[in-house]
Design an enzyme around this catalytic site. Sequence first.
Site, short mmCIF file in Angstrom:
data_model
loop_
_atom_site.label_atom_id
_atom_site.label_comp_id
_atom_site.label_asym_id
_atom_site.label_seq_id
_atom_site.Cartn_x
_atom_site.Cartn_y
_atom_site.Cartn_z
N GLU A 173 49.49 47.93 52.73
CA GLU A 173 50.76 47.98 52.05
C GLU A 173 50.95 49.35 51.41
O GLU A 173 50.00 49.94 50.88
CB GLU A 173 50.84 46.89 50.99
N CYS A 203 52.48 55.11 46.51
CA CYS A 203 51.14 54.56 46.25
C CYS A 203 50.54 54.17 47.59
O CYS A 203 51.09 53.34 48.31
CB CYS A 203 51.30 53.35 45.33
N CYS A 262 38.68 45.69 49.78
CA CYS A 262 37.95 46.45 48.76
C CYS A 262 36.61 45.76 48.51
O CYS A 262 36.51 44.55 48.61
CB CYS A 262 38.78 46.49 47.48
N CYS A 296 36.83 43.75 41.14
CA CYS A 296 37.20 43.82 39.72
C CYS A 296 37.86 42.50 39.36
O CYS A 296 38.69 41.97 40.11
CB CYS A 296 38.15 45.00 39.47
N CYS A 305 41.78 42.00 39.40
CA CYS A 305 42.55 42.65 40.47
C CYS A 305 42.68 41.73 41.67
O CYS A 305 41.69 41.22 42.19
CB CYS A 305 41.86 43.96 40.89
N CYS A 317 50.71 47.10 40.33
CA CYS A 317 49.27 47.39 40.39
C CYS A 317 48.46 46.12 40.53
O CYS A 317 48.68 45.16 39.80
CB CYS A 317 48.79 48.03 39.09
N1 SAH Z 1 39.75 51.39 43.35
C1 SAH Z 1 40.54 52.40 42.71
C2 SAH Z 1 41.95 52.47 43.26
C3 SAH Z 1 42.79 51.27 42.92
S1 SAH Z 1 43.88 51.76 41.70
C4 SAH Z 1 40.51 52.18 41.22
O1 SAH Z 1 39.97 51.19 40.79
O2 SAH Z 1 40.95 53.06 40.47
C5 SAH Z 1 44.66 50.33 41.21
C6 SAH Z 1 44.87 50.33 39.70
O3 SAH Z 1 45.53 49.13 39.30
C7 SAH Z 1 43.54 50.35 38.99
O4 SAH Z 1 43.61 51.04 37.78
C8 SAH Z 1 43.35 48.88 38.73
O5 SAH Z 1 42.39 48.68 37.77
C9 SAH Z 1 44.76 48.46 38.34
N2 SAH Z 1 44.96 47.02 38.48
C10 SAH Z 1 44.34 46.19 39.31
N3 SAH Z 1 44.79 44.93 39.16
C11 SAH Z 1 45.74 44.97 38.22
C12 SAH Z 1 46.59 43.98 37.66
N4 SAH Z 1 46.56 42.72 38.07
N5 SAH Z 1 47.46 44.37 36.71
C13 SAH Z 1 47.53 45.67 36.34
N6 SAH Z 1 46.76 46.64 36.85
C14 SAH Z 1 45.86 46.30 37.78
#
Ligand code: SAH
Length: 404
Positions: free
Chosen positions: A123, A136, A143, A147, A150, A382
């Site tokens: 996406e 983006c 992945c 986390c 996420c 995000c």
């Molecule tokens: N793996 C890399 C790139 C992904 S960036 C990283 O972790 O930085 C995606 C961003 O969105 C990261 O900062 C992640 O922590 C944030 N993110 C993930 N899930 C989210 C959610 N449900 N709500 C808000 N931010 C989120």
Amino acid sequence: MSLAFDLSQAAPAIVAALPKTPLLGLTRVELAEALGAVGVPERERKMRVAQLWHWIYFQGAQSFDVMLNVSKVLRATLADHYTLARPDVVTEQVSKDGTRKWLVRLAPNKLDRTAGGLGSEVEIVYIPENDRGTLCISSQVGCTLSCAFCHTGTQKLVRNLSSAEIVAQLVVARDRLGDYPGLTAPTDGLIPGEGSRAVSNIVFMGMGEPLYNFDAVREAVGVISDGDGLTVSRRRITVSTAGVVPQIGPLGRDAGPMLAISLHAVRDDLRDVLVPLNKKYPLAELLAACRDYPGASNARRITFEYVMLKGINDSAAEARELVRLLKGIPAKINLIPFNPWPGTTYECSDWEAIESFSDIVFNAGYASPVRTPRGRDILAACGQLKSETEKLRARAQWAVDDEA
Ligand code: SAH
């Protein structure tokens, strides 16, 4: 890219049967190899690469026919062996706030684990704002990081994207937005005005961990930032990492983009839960790598992303600790309201908690914008990205079960 044999020697019938090699996304070196493989003599290659580069990346050419400064014979040879085809756009969604999300299907790859041999899907999200348009993009399908908050992390890693596939995401977006010089965008008021590019900034914040696909990301940053082609400068490209410490220095040295760190917690015990990679590279090591990030300065600050999770990481004491931890690092802090997704037990912090957190950080001298969630209605915000592949696979499985 390595081609196994010299295509210029192949008989026409064999050539016709071979699938055409895509040129989109290749580096200059790879393009030169591709030209060599169809018999372009070495002394001509540099000039030919410059021509192709301009057409493919600056003009967005989708066919060799338009390349009028390339000889007719060479254009025909290129068309016989190569293609400028893009990945397929499977769906396009437009949020009521103007955010756009495209689901694209990449060419099949032996590492894909899709039903029916289809290519993997990624996406791409486009976020228009008054002074910029941010794209983006993803670096992996799925992945490995898991986390806790996420959504993308609930999808297993399928494979790394190639550098060409990373670059192709920008080209697809430019195609859809009509974002080439001289072309008019299918404008509906959502795209920045004439003279400025619709896509001015790139963030590696889609699916995947960019620093686990280091070489491809480095090469893609090189192609995207090339001033004769896609022309998004390195200062407008941000690579976000959950904290793969050994690759942070090399990223700054070899690729030179802006750096963002997904921090989310100020204590190791909590960060171990939210970002399990922290068990391998704890906070002290991560922050030391940030202190040493090549090129960081007050004009080129490192962004620290901090997702606001109600009752988990959003207290005033944590805000103060954050300020203490970042002392001495040229930093800005991006507070991200948590975007909920089906099945998560986390909630977004209350607005008052976000505001007091932001005030503490701001009063300590850091810019602390709260990121407005964009495209929530189309699951483009995000952490909400997750390719449809999984759902499709599940659906295919139901269909089989139904028939049985
Ligand atoms: N793996 C890399 C790139 C992904 S960036 C990283 O972790 O930085 C995606 C961003 O969105 C990261 O900062 C992640 O922590 C944030 N993110 C993930 N899930 C989210 C959610 N449900 N709500 C808000 N931010 C989120």
